[in-house]
Write a protein that holds these residues in place. Structure first.
Motif, PDB file in Angstrom:
ATOM      1  N   VAL A 145      59.978  35.492   5.538  1.00 56.93           N
ATOM      2  CA  VAL A 145      61.171  35.282   6.370  1.00 56.93           C
ATOM      3  C   VAL A 145      60.715  34.621   7.672  1.00 56.93           C
ATOM      4  N   VAL A 146      61.174  33.395   7.895  1.00 59.41           N
ATOM      5  CA  VAL A 146      60.735  32.605   9.050  1.00 59.41           C
ATOM      6  C   VAL A 146      61.933  32.346   9.968  1.00 59.41           C
ATOM      7  N   GLY A 147      61.727  32.564  11.265  1.00 62.53           N
ATOM      8  CA  GLY A 147      62.812  32.401  12.227  1.00 62.53           C
ATOM      9  C   GLY A 147      62.546  31.332  13.265  1.00 62.53           C
ATOM     10  N   ALA A 148      63.617  30.870  13.911  1.00 59.29           N
ATOM     11  CA  ALA A 148      63.534  29.882  14.991  1.00 59.29           C
ATOM     12  C   ALA A 148      64.849  29.904  15.755  1.00 59.29           C
ATOM     13  N   ASN A 150      68.309  28.595  17.096  1.00 58.71           N
ATOM     14  CA  ASN A 150      69.345  27.718  16.567  1.00 58.71           C
ATOM     15  C   ASN A 150      69.416  26.410  17.348  1.00 58.71           C
ATOM     16  N   GLN A 151      69.553  25.289  16.620  1.00 56.12           N
ATOM     17  CA  GLN A 151      69.689  23.960  17.223  1.00 56.12           C
ATOM     18  C   GLN A 151      68.499  23.590  18.102  1.00 56.12           C
ATOM     19  N   SER A 152      67.333  24.118  17.776  1.00 56.61           N
ATOM     20  CA  SER A 152      66.120  23.809  18.538  1.00 56.61           C
ATOM     21  C   SER A 152      65.310  22.744  17.813  1.00 56.61           C
ATOM     22  N   SER A 153      64.346  22.157  18.529  1.00 60.81           N
ATOM     23  CA  SER A 153      63.477  21.172  17.885  1.00 60.81           C
ATOM     24  C   SER A 153      62.546  21.842  16.888  1.00 60.81           C
ATOM     25  N   ALA A 154      62.378  23.168  16.991  1.00 57.87           N
ATOM     26  CA  ALA A 154      61.598  23.894  15.982  1.00 57.87           C
ATOM     27  C   ALA A 154      62.265  23.771  14.614  1.00 57.87           C
ATOM     28  N   VAL A 155      63.579  23.934  14.590  1.00 60.00           N
ATOM     29  CA  VAL A 155      64.332  23.791  13.336  1.00 60.00           C
ATOM     30  C   VAL A 155      64.207  22.364  12.807  1.00 60.00           C
ATOM     31  N   ASP A 156      64.338  21.391  13.709  1.00 65.28           N
ATOM     32  CA  ASP A 156      64.204  19.989  13.304  1.00 65.28           C
ATOM     33  C   ASP A 156      62.828  19.728  12.696  1.00 65.28           C
ATOM     34  N   ALA A 193      57.412  35.463  10.484  1.00 64.31           N
ATOM     35  CA  ALA A 193      56.846  34.429  11.346  1.00 64.31           C
ATOM     36  C   ALA A 193      57.954  33.759  12.153  1.00 64.31           C
ATOM     37  N   ILE A 194      57.544  33.154  13.264  1.00 68.97           N
ATOM     38  CA  ILE A 194      58.450  32.379  14.112  1.00 68.97           C
ATOM     39  C   ILE A 194      57.846  30.995  14.297  1.00 68.97           C
ATOM     40  N   VAL A 195      58.691  29.992  14.380  1.00 68.60           N
ATOM     41  CA  VAL A 195      58.254  28.663  14.800  1.00 68.60           C
ATOM     42  C   VAL A 195      58.917  28.394  16.153  1.00 68.60           C
ATOM     43  N   ALA A 196      58.093  28.031  17.146  1.00 68.38           N
ATOM     44  CA  ALA A 196      58.626  27.845  18.500  1.00 68.38           C
ATOM     45  C   ALA A 196      57.731  26.897  19.286  1.00 68.38           C
ATOM     46  N   ASP A 197      58.221  26.458  20.438  1.00 70.58           N
ATOM     47  CA  ASP A 197      57.445  25.610  21.334  1.00 70.58           C
ATOM     48  C   ASP A 197      56.169  26.334  21.760  1.00 70.58           C
ATOM     49  N   GLU A 198      55.055  25.626  21.715  1.00 70.21           N
ATOM     50  CA  GLU A 198      53.783  26.234  22.110  1.00 70.21           C
ATOM     51  C   GLU A 198      53.809  26.704  23.558  1.00 70.21           C
ATOM     52  N   ILE A 199      54.444  25.921  24.428  1.00 72.26           N
ATOM     53  CA  ILE A 199      54.503  26.275  25.843  1.00 72.26           C
ATOM     54  C   ILE A 199      55.212  27.614  26.029  1.00 72.26           C
ATOM     55  N   LEU A 200      56.332  27.797  25.337  1.00 76.86           N
ATOM     56  CA  LEU A 200      57.047  29.076  25.397  1.00 76.86           C
ATOM     57  C   LEU A 200      56.216  30.181  24.768  1.00 76.86           C
TER      58      LEU A 200
END
Length: 268
Positions: A145-148, A150-156, A193-200
């Motif tokens: 189950v992977v999260g991100a 909504n409407q973020s560049s992670a999803v893109d 797992a999560i996909v997100a901006d590295e800076i965040l």
């Protein structure tokens, strides 16, 4: 009959004149964003460390401080307006805000909707798990189950790799209003797992405890941050670029970067 025709003609001409004046006023209003005394910055007030609300209820972060410095250069007051991140381009193009400025990643899709400033930071879309997770690569995300956000560049970024996305549980991404919500579900075991901006992610992990998390070596690609403005606001884009260049030359941008990241990561 002639009198009636004259009345109708008069009304028609009046309506036409009013329409022309209204159009002229609208065009004038559209062209004068840079002439406003106050400029409204739209942002996700949970996006650490770019722009967020601290324990005192104050808006802080790298982008907040950089925007204030740009505002001083332009002689403008910057008003900070929290927005629903999934509606950011709509808020901008409806005139409710003047910038999207909050770790806003440049993508081809977004270029169709907004005018971007020059790039000022680089970033990656990283994969975060709990430290003891048996996930060490993208292939290990199969049936997970992977999260991100909504409407973020992670999803893109994930959607650009459909062969990986298709292996996720149910072949989909679980989306959240904020990255904070996603991290909470990861800690609670509802996400793998999560996909997100590295800076965040780096800032968030440092605040919550580095021993709790693992950032995989593989990622979903590099990207860049810029400021989004309406396509008609060419003068504003030029003014913003000039102001940021001056802040870089003067060392102010470096000072802000070191404060928030511990190093100078501003794109020169």
């Amino acid at each position: 009959m002639k009198k009636i025709k004259n009345i109708v003609l008069g009304i028609t001409l009046g309506v036409l004149a009013f329409s022309l004046v209204s159009c002229g006023n609208n065009k004038s209003k559209e062209a004068n964003t840079l002439e406003k005394d106050k400029l409204v910055l739209g942002f996700d007030d949970t996006f650490v460390p770019m722009g967020f609300k601290d324990e005192n209820g104050e808006y802080v972060g790298f982008d907040i401080e950089l925007a204030k410095a740009v505002g001083e250069k332009l002689g403008k007051e910057i008003t900070f307006q929290p927005i629903d991140w999934s509606m950011k381009e709509t808020e901008l193009n409806n005139g409710n805000i003047d910038f999207i400025w909050n770790g806003y990643s440049v993508t081809e899709e977004r270029k169709e909707k907004v005018a971007f400033s020059d790039v000022y930071l680089d970033n990656r879309q990283v994969i975060i798990t709990l430290a003891d997770a048996d996930i060490n690569s993208k292939k290990d995300l199969a049936n997970k189950v992977v999260g991100a956000q909504n409407q973020s560049s992670a999803v893109d970024a994930i959607e650009k790799e459909p062969e990986v996305l298709s292996t996720f549980k149910d072949g989909s991404i679980v989306t959240f209003d904020t990255n904070n919500d996603a991290f909470m579900d990861l800690e609670a075991g509802r996400l793998d797992a999560i996909v997100a901006d590295e800076i965040l992610a780096k800032y968030y992990i440092k605040q919550r405890g580095e021993e709790k998390y693992k950032v995989l070596a593989e990622d979903f690609g590099k990207e860049s941050y810029a400021i989004g403005m309406r396509k008609k606001d060419e003068a504003l884009v030029d003014a913003i670029n000039k102001a940021i260049d001056e802040l870089i030359e003067e060392g102010k941008a470096t000072e802000i970067s070191i404060k928030w990241f511990g190093e100078d990561i501003v794109v020169k």
